[in-house]
Design a protein around this motif. Structure first.
Motif, PDB file in Angstrom:
ATOM      1  N   PRO A 210       0.818  -1.226   0.000  1.00 37.45           N
ATOM      2  CA  PRO A 210       0.000   0.000   0.000  1.00 37.45           C
ATOM      3  C   PRO A 210       0.846   1.268   0.000  1.00 37.45           C
ATOM      4  N   GLY A 211       1.973   1.251   0.732  1.00 37.89           N
ATOM      5  CA  GLY A 211       2.834   2.420   0.763  1.00 37.89           C
ATOM      6  C   GLY A 211       3.376   2.780  -0.611  1.00 37.89           C
ATOM      7  N   ALA A 212       3.711   1.747  -1.384  1.00 37.91           N
ATOM      8  CA  ALA A 212       4.223   2.002  -2.734  1.00 37.91           C
ATOM      9  C   ALA A 212       3.142   2.612  -3.616  1.00 37.91           C
ATOM     10  N   VAL A 213       1.879   2.215  -3.379  1.00 37.09           N
ATOM     11  CA  VAL A 213       0.774   2.797  -4.142  1.00 37.09           C
ATOM     12  C   VAL A 213       0.675   4.296  -3.880  1.00 37.09           C
ATOM     13  N   ILE A 214       0.720   4.681  -2.613  1.00 31.04           N
ATOM     14  CA  ILE A 214       0.639   6.110  -2.261  1.00 31.04           C
ATOM     15  C   ILE A 214       1.807   6.864  -2.873  1.00 31.04           C
ATOM     16  N   LYS A 215       3.004   6.292  -2.805  1.00 31.25           N
ATOM     17  CA  LYS A 215       4.190   6.951  -3.344  1.00 31.25           C
ATOM     18  C   LYS A 215       4.055   7.182  -4.843  1.00 31.25           C
ATOM     19  N   ALA A 216       3.552   6.159  -5.563  1.00 33.35           N
ATOM     20  CA  ALA A 216       3.389   6.297  -7.009  1.00 33.35           C
ATOM     21  C   ALA A 216       2.333   7.346  -7.345  1.00 33.35           C
ATOM     22  N   MET A 217       1.230   7.356  -6.577  1.00 35.53           N
ATOM     23  CA  MET A 217       0.189   8.361  -6.810  1.00 35.53           C
ATOM     24  C   MET A 217       0.742   9.774  -6.608  1.00 35.53           C
ATOM     25  N   MET A 218       1.473   9.961  -5.514  1.00 36.34           N
ATOM     26  CA  MET A 218       1.964  11.294  -5.188  1.00 36.34           C
ATOM     27  C   MET A 218       3.029  11.757  -6.181  1.00 36.34           C
ATOM     28  N   ALA A 219       3.810  10.806  -6.731  1.00 35.42           N
ATOM     29  CA  ALA A 219       4.829  11.190  -7.705  1.00 35.42           C
ATOM     30  C   ALA A 219       4.202  11.818  -8.931  1.00 35.42           C
ATOM     31  N   ARG A 220       3.078  11.271  -9.380  1.00 40.10           N
ATOM     32  CA  ARG A 220       2.393  11.837 -10.544  1.00 40.10           C
ATOM     33  C   ARG A 220       1.732  13.176 -10.194  1.00 40.10           C
ATOM     34  N   ILE A 221       1.165  13.241  -9.006  1.00 36.72           N
ATOM     35  CA  ILE A 221       0.453  14.463  -8.605  1.00 36.72           C
ATOM     36  C   ILE A 221       1.424  15.630  -8.442  1.00 36.72           C
ATOM     37  N   GLU A 222       2.604  15.366  -7.867  1.00 42.08           N
ATOM     38  CA  GLU A 222       3.541  16.460  -7.588  1.00 42.08           C
ATOM     39  C   GLU A 222       4.154  17.042  -8.853  1.00 42.08           C
ATOM     40  N   ARG A 223       4.013  16.331  -9.986  1.00 38.71           N
ATOM     41  CA  ARG A 223       4.501  16.897 -11.249  1.00 38.71           C
ATOM     42  C   ARG A 223       3.566  17.982 -11.782  1.00 38.71           C
ATOM     43  N   SER A 224       2.373  18.100 -11.204  1.00 39.30           N
ATOM     44  CA  SER A 224       1.411  19.112 -11.645  1.00 39.30           C
ATOM     45  C   SER A 224       1.888  20.485 -11.203  1.00 39.30           C
ATOM     46  N   THR A 225       1.748  21.461 -12.093  1.00 41.38           N
ATOM     47  CA  THR A 225       2.301  22.803 -11.830  1.00 41.38           C
ATOM     48  C   THR A 225       1.299  23.775 -11.235  1.00 41.38           C
ATOM     49  N   THR A 226       0.004  23.499 -11.397  1.00 43.05           N
ATOM     50  CA  THR A 226      -1.017  24.414 -10.872  1.00 43.05           C
ATOM     51  C   THR A 226      -1.969  23.658  -9.952  1.00 43.05           C
ATOM     52  N   SER A 227      -2.733  24.420  -9.191  1.00 44.19           N
ATOM     53  CA  SER A 227      -3.699  23.790  -8.289  1.00 44.19           C
ATOM     54  C   SER A 227      -4.742  23.001  -9.070  1.00 44.19           C
ATOM     55  N   ASP A 228      -5.251  23.564 -10.160  1.00 44.78           N
ATOM     56  CA  ASP A 228      -6.251  22.845 -10.958  1.00 44.78           C
ATOM     57  C   ASP A 228      -5.680  21.541 -11.503  1.00 44.78           C
ATOM     58  N   ALA A 229      -4.425  21.562 -11.924  1.00 39.39           N
ATOM     59  CA  ALA A 229      -3.792  20.334 -12.417  1.00 39.39           C
ATOM     60  C   ALA A 229      -3.659  19.304 -11.301  1.00 39.39           C
ATOM     61  N   VAL A 230      -3.357  19.756 -10.083  1.00 39.16           N
ATOM     62  CA  VAL A 230      -3.298  18.848  -8.928  1.00 39.16           C
ATOM     63  C   VAL A 230      -4.659  18.195  -8.701  1.00 39.16           C
TER      64      VAL A 230
END
Length: 869
Positions: free
Chosen positions: A133-153
């Protein structure tokens, strides 16, 4: 309708808020529950407990827990409880053999009031990709943190959640301050209707439901059609039902189940987004068939919700910091200008553009001292008194803002087309003054998920209630009377501006008070000095008359002597007050004072020293000091009788300072003064205070001794013969004596002159001077109108104009004289350089009062020569 039943008109939206959804007394069918006391006695069980334990509820109630759970499980439960505090969430167990028989369960343990609640459900295999489960959260957050704006997040969050959970629809629902909210991001199957951009009223999520979302961050509804399981018994010994606020299997309100069914939703899952201990939003997951997530998956998504709350908070804080930094830079520039100019309240309107850049608005007004000044789109001035009285009811030290002014101030309907929103900054207490920012009406179309007001009334155990609406088709509402809302950053900027303006105004008032105090002190000093000087002058005039009588042989001789000495006094005064003077000879300064005040006794003063020139700024100080020394000597010292004399010597010492020695001898016996007058203060303090030098005065019986030390920066040595030995006139020529005045008579002989003077005695004196100099006819006028009549009706060869004629000046006569080519001379009583109007000829002279005959005649003669008369 039954007349004895409640009327639907009496039902409001708060009925939904009163439903006790945390005490429903049921759990969902996928779970099981044991509630035990703090001494491990079973108090409550779920009605389906026999499916797991093979024993009916009534067989379990009142038993010690160790008769149901093995010792290993008891040990594990105790360990989890050690980590818990009352009402502080729950601890989880995943895939545990709770009953020691090989069956695996997920369990959640929490404390509810005085009970320990253990919920469990059968463990299910969940697909986590790599099983972590921890790896799932890490993978999700890696994609999310690449977003540059709040709407993209936001958009990436719903995409990731849908991919991991498999729900048909994942929405990010954001709350606003009123409790209503809107869908700001959405990921869904292609064949279902989107909800992105739809708004939902606050009543869709009642107040107590929002509180539960804060305490319990995730909630699952696996199947809206399943039958819930009762808690046995429904209440405890005290009659209170079991509080299931922190329960992970708690049943759902029938109203909410009905709401989901009306939407066609079979299963839902929610994840709370909490920022600053407030429910900022929800991830709402919908599925159109029953769907269950394991407790481990739900816990993983709860962790995701906590992490993403921090990410969103960080993004919002970063954007807020950027906005606040820009506002702070603007604020600093505006306040810098305010501090530099220190405006009054009325003058703040000059900063309207700066204020409007800091807080964007359509109109700006300043209400100060019951007067309004406006810029841009504002209510009419007649509307402002009533509006400010409304504002006066608000706090005196708070910024007031509203984007729907007419809802709180009904009279605002009259000017809603000009201003619908208002932000007011109080800048005083009594009377109230304001900076007011106005925003125009924005006619907005809000798209709701169904009509918010279409909710039928039904009667239930808690009284009449509004049932969930059955239609969720997009419905548009036109909203009028509101402006663009005031952002929190703008409110902060307004508060900072309020504090700064109060500081600036306070500083301005303090500076004004300080300047007023200084002005009062200067005025008092000036009055004291003026009083002292006037008394000295009056005493001097009396002494001049008495002393001049002794040497005078005739009336004419007496008049000439008196006139000459008065003129000497005037020259000394001019030297002190003329702001255009250059470096002066030290000998001339002392000589001028002596000649002005002791007359025929000048030969009894001996001056000796090198050619020293003193700076212009130093001259007035020395003139005052030696004026006092001379007048004191003439009144009390060596020059007050016929025998005494004064020696004044100066030299440059080894420290390059100019040392001046004053020594009186041969006069009457000297006694130290019994009181310190203003003159003594000038002598002793002027040179140390103004020039940084030294002064010593000793009162010897044989005569006064004085020592004056001038620092090097106040003087320099002139070349031999480079200093003026005698006072000169304004053209630099030696002053003529009264004996030469007769030479000017031939230049005015036969001329017709006009004297414009409002003082009769001075006018008569000048008239006599002109007549004595040969003028054929002299006309006098006391006002501009009288002089104008004479100029237009009489032949005039030359004119003498006093500048100040009481309530008017003689300047308006200049163009008339210029046109008639009549030469003229101004006379002024002002000591400083006279500023003449532009329409006055550049060759026109101005002489100062009091004037001598030769000075007056010479000036008139030059005026005649320049005009070729």
């Amino acid at each position: 309708m039954n007349s004895f039943g409640p009327s639907p008109d009496q039902v409001d939206l708060s009925n939904c808020d009163r439903e006790p959804i945390h005490q429903l007394g049921r759990i969902q069918s996928f779970g099981y529950l044991l509630a035990i006391s703090m001494d491990w006695i079973i108090q409550h069980v779920s009605a389906n407990i026999a499916d797991i334990l093979g024993r009916r509820p009534d067989e379990l109630l009142g038993l010690p827990l160790n008769q149901v759970l093995p010792l290993a499980t008891m040990h594990t439960v105790r360990g989890k409880l050690q980590l818990l505090a009352p009402n502080a969430g729950s601890e989880r167990l995943f895939g545990s053999e709770l009953f020691g028989d090989g069956r695996r369960f997920d369990a959640a343990i929490h404390i509810s009031s005085t009970s320990i609640v253990i919920e469990f459900e059968e463990a299910r295999e969940e697909t986590f990709g790599n099983g972590n489960p921890g790896a799932v959260i890490k993978a999700m957050m890696a994609r999310i943190e690449r977003s540059t704006t709040s709407d993209a997040v936001f958009n990436e969050c719903v995409r990731q959640l849908r991919a991991v959970t498999g729900f048909d629809r994942v929405m990010l629902y954001r709350f606003n301050d009123s409790g209503s909210g809107a869908v700001v991001a959405e990921a869904l199957n292609r064949d279902i209707e989107p909800f992105l951009g739809l708004n939902y009223p606050a009543t869709d999520i009642p107040r107590q439901a929002r509180q539960l979302y804060l305490r319990n961050r995730v909630r699952i509804i696996s199947d809206v059609d399943s039958t819930d399981v009762d808690i046995v018994p429904p209440t405890g010994p005290t009659g209170e039902p079991l509080d299931l606020s922190l329960s992970v299997t708690r049943a759902v309100s029938p109203i909410h189940v009905e709401y989901l069914k009306n939407m066609g939703v079979s299963a839902s899952f929610s994840i709370s987004i909490v920022i600053d201990d407030r429910l900022w939003g929800l991830f709402a997951l919908h599925h159109y068939h029953p769907r269950h997530l394991s407790m481990e998956m739900r816990s993983t998504m709860e962790l995701f919700g906590q992490v993403i709350s921090l990410v969103i908070e960080g993004r919002l804080s970063k954007e807020m910091r950027r906005v606040e930094e820009e506002a702070r830079d603007l604020h600093d520039r505006v306040v810098g200008r305010l501090v530099a100019t220190s405006p009054t309240m009325e003058e703040l309107i000059d900063f309207a553009d700066d204020f409007r850049e800091l807080i964007h608005c359509d109109g700006f007004a300043i209400w100060a001292k019951d007067v309004v000044r406006t810029v841009g789109r504002c209510p009419f001035p007649d509307d402002m008194p009533g509006l400010t009285r409304f504002l006066n009811r608000a706090s005196a030290s708070r910024v007031y803002a509203s984007d729907d002014l007419s809802s709180v101030y009904p009279k605002a309907h009259d000017f809603m087309d000009r201003a619908a929103g208002l932000l007011a900054i109080p800048i005083s207490r009594s009377p109230r003054d304001y900076l007011i920012f106005f925003r125009k009406e924005i006619v907005e179309t809000v798209t709701w998920a169904g009509r918010p007001d279409e909710k039928p009334v039904e009667f239930g155990p808690n009284g009449p209630r509004l049932t969930p609406r059955k239609s969720f088709e997009a419905w548009q509402e036109t909203v009028r009377g509101k402006s663009r809302p005031w952002l929190s950053s703008e409110l902060k900027a307004a508060e900072a501006l309020r504090v700064s303006i109060l500081e600036v105004l306070l500083r301005f008032n303090e500076e004004a008070e300080r300047q007023q105090t200084l002005a009062t002190q200067r005025q008092e000093l000036l009055i004291a000095e003026l009083n002292h000087r006037v008394r000295n002058i009056l005493s001097l005039m009396r002494a001049l008359v008495v002393q001049s009588r002794v040497s005078a042989k005739s009336i004419d001789d007496f008049s000439a002597i008196i006139g000459g000495r008065i003129q000497a006094l005037a020259r000394a005064h001019d030297q002190i007050t003329d702001d255009k003077y250059q470096a002066q000879s030290l000998r001339s300064i002392i000589q001028t004072e002596i000649e002005a005040y002791v007359g025929h006794k000048v030969t009894r003063v001996h001056l000796d020293g090198p050619p020293v020139l003193v700076e212009a700024k130093t001259f007035s100080t020395l003139a005052l000091v030696f004026h006092e020394m001379v007048t004191n000597s003439a009144k009390y010292g060596a020059l007050s009788d016929s025998l005494g004399h004064v020696d004044v010597e100066w030299r440059v010492d080894d420290n390059e300072c100019c040392e001046i020695r004053w020594r009186e001898s041969g006069g009457p016996a000297v006694q130290p003064p019994t009181r310190r007058g203003f003159g003594t203060t000038i002598i002793e303090r002027s040179i140390p205070h103004d020039l940084g030098g030294e002064v010593t005065i000793d009162y010897h019986l044989a005569g006064v001794r004085g020592r004056f030390l001038l620092p090097p920066r106040t003087f320099w040595l002139a070349p031999e013969g480079g200093e003026a030995a005698h006072p000169r006139n304004e053209e630099g020529k030696p002053l003529r004596t009264d004996k030469s005045a007769g030479a000017a008579q031939s230049r005015l002989a036969g001329k017709r002159a006009l004297i414009v003077e409002d003082n009769m005695i001075i006018s008569l004196d000048a008239e006599q001077m002109l007549v004595d100099s040969g003028a054929a006819h002299v006309l006098t006028a006391m006002s501009v109108s009288e002089a104008r009549r004479i100029i237009e009706s009489e032949t005039i060869d030359v004119a003498l104009l006093d500048v100040n004629l009481g309530g008017e000046t003689s300047f308006p006569l200049a163009p008339l004289l210029e046109k008639a080519r009549i030469p003229y001379v101004f006379v002024t009583g002002y000591g400083e350089k006279l500023e003449l109007p532009q329409d006055v000829g550049t060759d026109v002279e101005a002489i100062k009062k009091p004037f001598a005959t030769d000075q007056l005649i010479a000036a008139l003669e030059r005026a005649l020569d320049r005009r070729g008369a």
